[in-house]
Design a protein around this motif. Structure first.
Motif, PDB file in Angstrom:
ATOM      1  N   MET A   1       0.855  -1.202   0.000  1.00  0.00           N
ATOM      2  CA  MET A   1       0.000   0.000   0.000  1.00  0.00           C
ATOM      3  C   MET A   1       0.886   1.246   0.000  1.00  0.00           C
ATOM      4  SD  MET A   1      -2.800   1.242   2.853  1.00  0.00           S
ATOM      5  CE  MET A   1      -3.828  -0.202   2.855  1.00  0.00           C
ATOM      6  N   LYS A   2       0.479   2.217  -0.827  1.00  0.00           N
ATOM      7  CA  LYS A   2       1.283   3.449  -0.891  1.00  0.00           C
ATOM      8  C   LYS A   2       1.143   4.217   0.413  1.00  0.00           C
ATOM      9  CE  LYS A   2       0.904   4.447  -5.837  1.00  0.00           C
ATOM     10  NZ  LYS A   2       0.439   5.456  -6.815  1.00  0.00           N
ATOM     11  N   PRO A   3       2.218   4.836   0.865  1.00  0.00           N
ATOM     12  CA  PRO A   3       2.109   5.674   2.066  1.00  0.00           C
ATOM     13  C   PRO A   3       1.147   6.825   1.807  1.00  0.00           C
ATOM     14  CG  PRO A   3       4.407   5.434   1.376  1.00  0.00           C
ATOM     15  CD  PRO A   3       3.582   4.872   0.291  1.00  0.00           C
ATOM     16  N   ARG A   4       0.303   7.133   2.805  1.00  0.00           N
ATOM     17  CA  ARG A   4      -0.742   8.146   2.629  1.00  0.00           C
ATOM     18  C   ARG A   4      -0.341   9.421   3.344  1.00  0.00           C
ATOM     19  NH1 ARG A   4      -4.287   3.533   4.976  1.00  0.00           N
ATOM     20  NH2 ARG A   4      -2.465   3.832   6.331  1.00  0.00           N
ATOM     21  N   VAL A   5      -0.319  10.505   2.571  1.00  0.00           N
ATOM     22  CA  VAL A   5       0.133  11.793   3.093  1.00  0.00           C
ATOM     23  C   VAL A   5      -0.959  12.837   2.865  1.00  0.00           C
ATOM     24  CG1 VAL A   5       1.828  13.643   2.818  1.00  0.00           C
ATOM     25  CG2 VAL A   5       2.564  11.256   2.677  1.00  0.00           C
ATOM     26  N   LEU A   6      -1.164  13.671   3.857  1.00  0.00           N
ATOM     27  CA  LEU A   6      -2.073  14.815   3.716  1.00  0.00           C
ATOM     28  C   LEU A   6      -1.242  16.092   3.840  1.00  0.00           C
ATOM     29  CD1 LEU A   6      -4.925  16.119   3.587  1.00  0.00           C
ATOM     30  CD2 LEU A   6      -4.986  15.970   6.090  1.00  0.00           C
ATOM     31  N   ILE A   7      -1.364  16.969   2.840  1.00  0.00           N
ATOM     32  CA  ILE A   7      -0.682  18.267   2.883  1.00  0.00           C
ATOM     33  C   ILE A   7      -1.712  19.328   3.274  1.00  0.00           C
ATOM     34  CG2 ILE A   7       0.501  20.024   1.501  1.00  0.00           C
ATOM     35  CD1 ILE A   7       1.410  17.685  -0.315  1.00  0.00           C
ATOM     36  N   VAL A   8      -1.390  20.097   4.311  1.00  0.00           N
ATOM     37  CA  VAL A   8      -2.305  21.153   4.776  1.00  0.00           C
ATOM     38  C   VAL A   8      -1.611  22.500   4.633  1.00  0.00           C
ATOM     39  CG1 VAL A   8      -3.795  21.945   6.649  1.00  0.00           C
ATOM     40  CG2 VAL A   8      -3.186  19.504   6.485  1.00  0.00           C
ATOM     41  N   ASP A   9      -2.045  23.271   3.646  1.00  0.00           N
ATOM     42  CA  ASP A   9      -1.449  24.588   3.413  1.00  0.00           C
ATOM     43  C   ASP A   9      -2.469  25.428   2.649  1.00  0.00           C
ATOM     44  OD1 ASP A   9       0.252  26.774   2.195  1.00  0.00           O
ATOM     45  OD2 ASP A   9       1.814  25.634   3.222  1.00  0.00           O
ATOM     46  N   ASP A  10      -2.600  26.703   3.020  1.00  0.00           N
ATOM     47  CA  ASP A  10      -3.618  27.547   2.383  1.00  0.00           C
ATOM     48  C   ASP A  10      -3.153  28.125   1.049  1.00  0.00           C
ATOM     49  OD1 ASP A  10      -3.091  30.857   3.336  1.00  0.00           O
ATOM     50  OD2 ASP A  10      -1.863  29.216   4.096  1.00  0.00           O
ATOM     51  N   GLU A  11      -1.918  27.833   0.638  1.00  0.00           N
ATOM     52  CA  GLU A  11      -1.403  28.332  -0.637  1.00  0.00           C
ATOM     53  C   GLU A  11      -1.592  27.240  -1.701  1.00  0.00           C
ATOM     54  OE1 GLU A  11      -0.028  31.267  -1.316  1.00  0.00           O
ATOM     55  OE2 GLU A  11      -0.188  32.101   0.711  1.00  0.00           O
ATOM     56  N   PRO A  12      -2.563  27.395  -2.622  1.00  0.00           N
ATOM     57  CA  PRO A  12      -2.865  26.303  -3.572  1.00  0.00           C
ATOM     58  C   PRO A  12      -1.691  25.930  -4.463  1.00  0.00           C
ATOM     59  CG  PRO A  12      -4.584  27.994  -3.625  1.00  0.00           C
ATOM     60  CD  PRO A  12      -3.473  28.534  -2.775  1.00  0.00           C
ATOM     61  N   ALA A  13      -0.961  26.922  -4.997  1.00  0.00           N
ATOM     62  CA  ALA A  13       0.141  26.601  -5.912  1.00  0.00           C
ATOM     63  C   ALA A  13       1.198  25.763  -5.192  1.00  0.00           C
ATOM     64  CB  ALA A  13       0.774  27.881  -6.455  1.00  0.00           C
ATOM     65  N   PHE A  14       1.500  26.132  -3.932  1.00  0.00           N
ATOM     66  CA  PHE A  14       2.494  25.389  -3.159  1.00  0.00           C
ATOM     67  C   PHE A  14       1.964  23.987  -2.838  1.00  0.00           C
ATOM     68  CE2 PHE A  14       5.843  24.536  -0.231  1.00  0.00           C
ATOM     69  CZ  PHE A  14       5.250  23.833   0.810  1.00  0.00           C
ATOM     70  N   ALA A  15       0.739  23.907  -2.329  1.00  0.00           N
ATOM     71  CA  ALA A  15       0.181  22.618  -1.890  1.00  0.00           C
ATOM     72  C   ALA A  15       0.079  21.649  -3.069  1.00  0.00           C
ATOM     73  CB  ALA A  15      -1.191  22.822  -1.249  1.00  0.00           C
ATOM     74  N   HIS A  16      -0.429  22.123  -4.197  1.00  0.00           N
ATOM     75  CA  HIS A  16      -0.603  21.216  -5.355  1.00  0.00           C
ATOM     76  C   HIS A  16       0.738  20.845  -5.973  1.00  0.00           C
ATOM     77  CE1 HIS A  16      -4.867  23.038  -5.517  1.00  0.00           C
ATOM     78  NE2 HIS A  16      -4.885  21.899  -4.868  1.00  0.00           N
ATOM     79  N   GLY A  17       1.692  21.803  -5.976  1.00  0.00           N
ATOM     80  CA  GLY A  17       3.025  21.493  -6.496  1.00  0.00           C
ATOM     81  C   GLY A  17       3.696  20.416  -5.655  1.00  0.00           C
ATOM     82  N   LEU A  18       3.637  20.591  -4.326  1.00  0.00           N
ATOM     83  CA  LEU A  18       4.251  19.597  -3.426  1.00  0.00           C
ATOM     84  C   LEU A  18       3.536  18.257  -3.544  1.00  0.00           C
ATOM     85  CD1 LEU A  18       6.187  18.741  -1.205  1.00  0.00           C
ATOM     86  CD2 LEU A  18       4.618  19.756   0.482  1.00  0.00           C
ATOM     87  N   ALA A  19       2.211  18.299  -3.672  1.00  0.00           N
ATOM     88  CA  ALA A  19       1.439  17.045  -3.794  1.00  0.00           C
ATOM     89  C   ALA A  19       1.903  16.254  -5.017  1.00  0.00           C
ATOM     90  CB  ALA A  19      -0.050  17.351  -3.883  1.00  0.00           C
ATOM     91  N   GLU A  20       2.053  16.930  -6.137  1.00  0.00           N
ATOM     92  CA  GLU A  20       2.465  16.230  -7.365  1.00  0.00           C
ATOM     93  C   GLU A  20       3.884  15.695  -7.230  1.00  0.00           C
ATOM     94  OE1 GLU A  20       0.207  19.125 -10.525  1.00  0.00           O
ATOM     95  OE2 GLU A  20       1.363  17.445 -11.334  1.00  0.00           O
ATOM     96  N   ARG A  21       4.763  16.449  -6.564  1.00  0.00           N
ATOM     97  CA  ARG A  21       6.153  15.981  -6.403  1.00  0.00           C
ATOM     98  C   ARG A  21       6.172  14.706  -5.556  1.00  0.00           C
ATOM     99  NH1 ARG A  21      10.727  20.185  -5.156  1.00  0.00           N
ATOM    100  NH2 ARG A  21      11.861  18.667  -6.395  1.00  0.00           N
ATOM    101  N   LEU A  22       5.347  14.661  -4.527  1.00  0.00           N
ATOM    102  CA  LEU A  22       5.313  13.466  -3.682  1.00  0.00           C
ATOM    103  C   LEU A  22       4.646  12.302  -4.419  1.00  0.00           C
ATOM    104  CD1 LEU A  22       4.475  14.974  -0.164  1.00  0.00           C
ATOM    105  CD2 LEU A  22       6.678  14.141  -0.993  1.00  0.00           C
ATOM    106  N   GLU A  23       3.649  12.607  -5.254  1.00  0.00           N
ATOM    107  CA  GLU A  23       3.000  11.538  -6.050  1.00  0.00           C
ATOM    108  C   GLU A  23       4.006  10.917  -7.010  1.00  0.00           C
ATOM    109  OE1 GLU A  23      -1.600  13.230  -5.993  1.00  0.00           O
ATOM    110  OE2 GLU A  23      -0.284  13.642  -7.702  1.00  0.00           O
ATOM    111  N   VAL A  24       4.847  11.752  -7.620  1.00  0.00           N
ATOM    112  CA  VAL A  24       5.889  11.237  -8.523  1.00  0.00           C
ATOM    113  C   VAL A  24       6.799  10.271  -7.761  1.00  0.00           C
ATOM    114  CG1 VAL A  24       8.005  11.968  -9.730  1.00  0.00           C
ATOM    115  CG2 VAL A  24       5.866  13.177 -10.139  1.00  0.00           C
ATOM    116  N   ARG A  25       6.968  10.516  -6.462  1.00  0.00           N
ATOM    117  CA  ARG A  25       7.824   9.670  -5.624  1.00  0.00           C
ATOM    118  C   ARG A  25       7.064   8.498  -4.991  1.00  0.00           C
ATOM    119  NH1 ARG A  25       9.963  14.385  -6.265  1.00  0.00           N
ATOM    120  NH2 ARG A  25      12.219  14.708  -6.108  1.00  0.00           N
ATOM    121  N   GLY A  26       5.840   8.273  -5.437  1.00  0.00           N
ATOM    122  CA  GLY A  26       5.142   7.060  -5.025  1.00  0.00           C
ATOM    123  C   GLY A  26       4.210   7.205  -3.836  1.00  0.00           C
TER     124      GLY A  26
END
Lengths: 232, 146
Positions: free
Chosen positions: B1-26
């Motif tokens: 099972m993939k590790p499950r991470v929740l990113i909590v940040d009110d800046e959408p560009a930062f939160a979505h950018g970080l989310a995609e970077r972590l998704e690329v890493r599995g």
């Protein structure tokens, strides 16, 4: 009450520091967004180099995010520039259609952290006056801090403006939330009102403040007792 | 099972950018743009690690941390902070956060902390399971009571 020049010298420096800190925080946030998405572009480029296909739409979407953050940072810098230059000359022509939204934008983050939103409603009619812009921004900032301070309960604050004869007025009113304590009696308020030759009326029933400014300020006063701040 | 991470940040560009970077890493990544939404997601879903911005508008980072620890004590939290909020992040660690990072950070450092936090969560869950098994052996009736 203290010498106006001395009080506002210290308070003005504190105000300038707070605004600068707020601006730097906002710029840092925009840079963090750019940094993260630049890193993502690098990650995806590395995937492509290894032979993994990546939808070109994805690159376009990321580029638009970066451009959005650049536009945002540029707008912040424009506000910073206008604010910094507002002290170049003590008295100058001011358009409240520019000044009030600028102060609201500069204070928006502080308000949001305190759980308060700011709503500006300005009439289409011209709102131009000759006044001391730095001190007017400072006074608005102090009043906004009073409305949104710790335990204030204000959830939404309305800011409006209008004209009457030879005066302009700025009106602040909590539209949603509890009735706050307001920093009307904060030390620098009478001195700022004095500088602007402004009257401040505070209505304790609905916690509304009306700030009345002369259309033309010839020179700033040094005597706080010469202006009126009273509750109705 | 993939590790499950929740990113909590009110800046959408930062939160979505970080989310995609972590998704690329599995990683399996969700984002919340507010503290209230984060608490709601933690209440309804299981996350291994929450990456939490200290300076959230409205419901602040410290309040969100306390709610996460109340709802899901084993979920690990890594706090993200700017320079002005390092003190708050340190306070967060005293309130149960696993660690903190100051922006801007290197992603590899964040990934290292995520993996260590996840490992601690797994170890703690294993201890709890072992303790339950031990309880069951020493008092078989306790299974019925549960």
């Amino acid at each position: 009450m203290g010498d106006t020049g001395h009080v506002l010298g210290q308070a003005g420096l504190r105000f300038f520091g707070k605004v600068s800190a707020s601006i730097s925080h906002e710029i840092k946030n925009a840079l963090a967004g750019i940094h993260e998405n630049a890193g993502l572009l690098s990650d995806l480029s590395a995937l492509v180099a290894k032979g993994t296909p990546v939808d070109p739409e994805r690159f376009q979407r990321i580029a638009e995010r970066v451009m959005g953050e650049v536009r945002r940072a540029d707008a912040i810098v424009q506000d910073m520039n206008a604010f910094s230059h507002s002290i170049d000359v003590e008295i100058s022509g001011v358009d409240l259609h520019e000044l009030i939204p600028r102060v609201v934008r500069l204070f928006a983050r502080t308000a949001a952290v305190r759980g308060c939103s700011l709503q500006t409603t300005l009439p289409p009619a011209p709102l131009q006056l000759t006044t001391a812009p730095f001190f007017l921004q400072h006074l608005l900032w102090v009043l906004l801090e009073g409305y949104t301070g710790r335990g204030s309960g204000t959830r939404r604050l309305e800011i409006g403006a209008g004209t009457r004869d030879e005066t302009l007025h700025i009106r602040l009113r909590p539209a949603e939330g509890g009735l706050p304590e307001c920093g009307l009696l904060d030390a620098e308020v009478p001195h700022l009102a004095c500088k602007l030759n402004a009257d401040i009326i505070f209505n304790p029933k609905d916690r509304e403040i009306v700030l009345t400014l002369p259309r033309r300020l010839e020179r700033t006063s040094q005597d706080p007792a010469g202006t009126k701040q009273f509750a109705t | 099972m993939k590790p499950r991470v929740l990113i909590v940040d009110d800046e959408p560009a930062f939160a979505h950018g970080l989310a995609e970077r972590l998704e690329v890493r599995g990683y399996d990544v969700s984002t919340s743009l507010s503290g209230e939404d984060a608490v709601d997601k933690v209440a309804h879903y299981l996350f291994d690690v929450v990456i939490l911005d200290v300076a959230l508008p409205g419901m602040g980072g410290m309040e969100v941390l306390k709610e996460i620890k109340r709802l899901k004590p084993l979920t690990e939290v890594i706090m993200l902070t700017g320079h002005a909020t390092v003190e708050t992040a340190i306070q967060g660690m005293k309130s149960g956060a696993y660690d903190y990072l100051t922006k801007p950070y290197e992603l590899d450092d964040l990934v290292t902390k995520i993996e260590r936090a996840r490992a601690r969560k797994q170890a703690t869950e294993e201890e709890h399971r072992a303790a339950k098994v031990q309880d069951a052996f020493s008092s078989p009736r306790s299974i019925l009571e549960e």
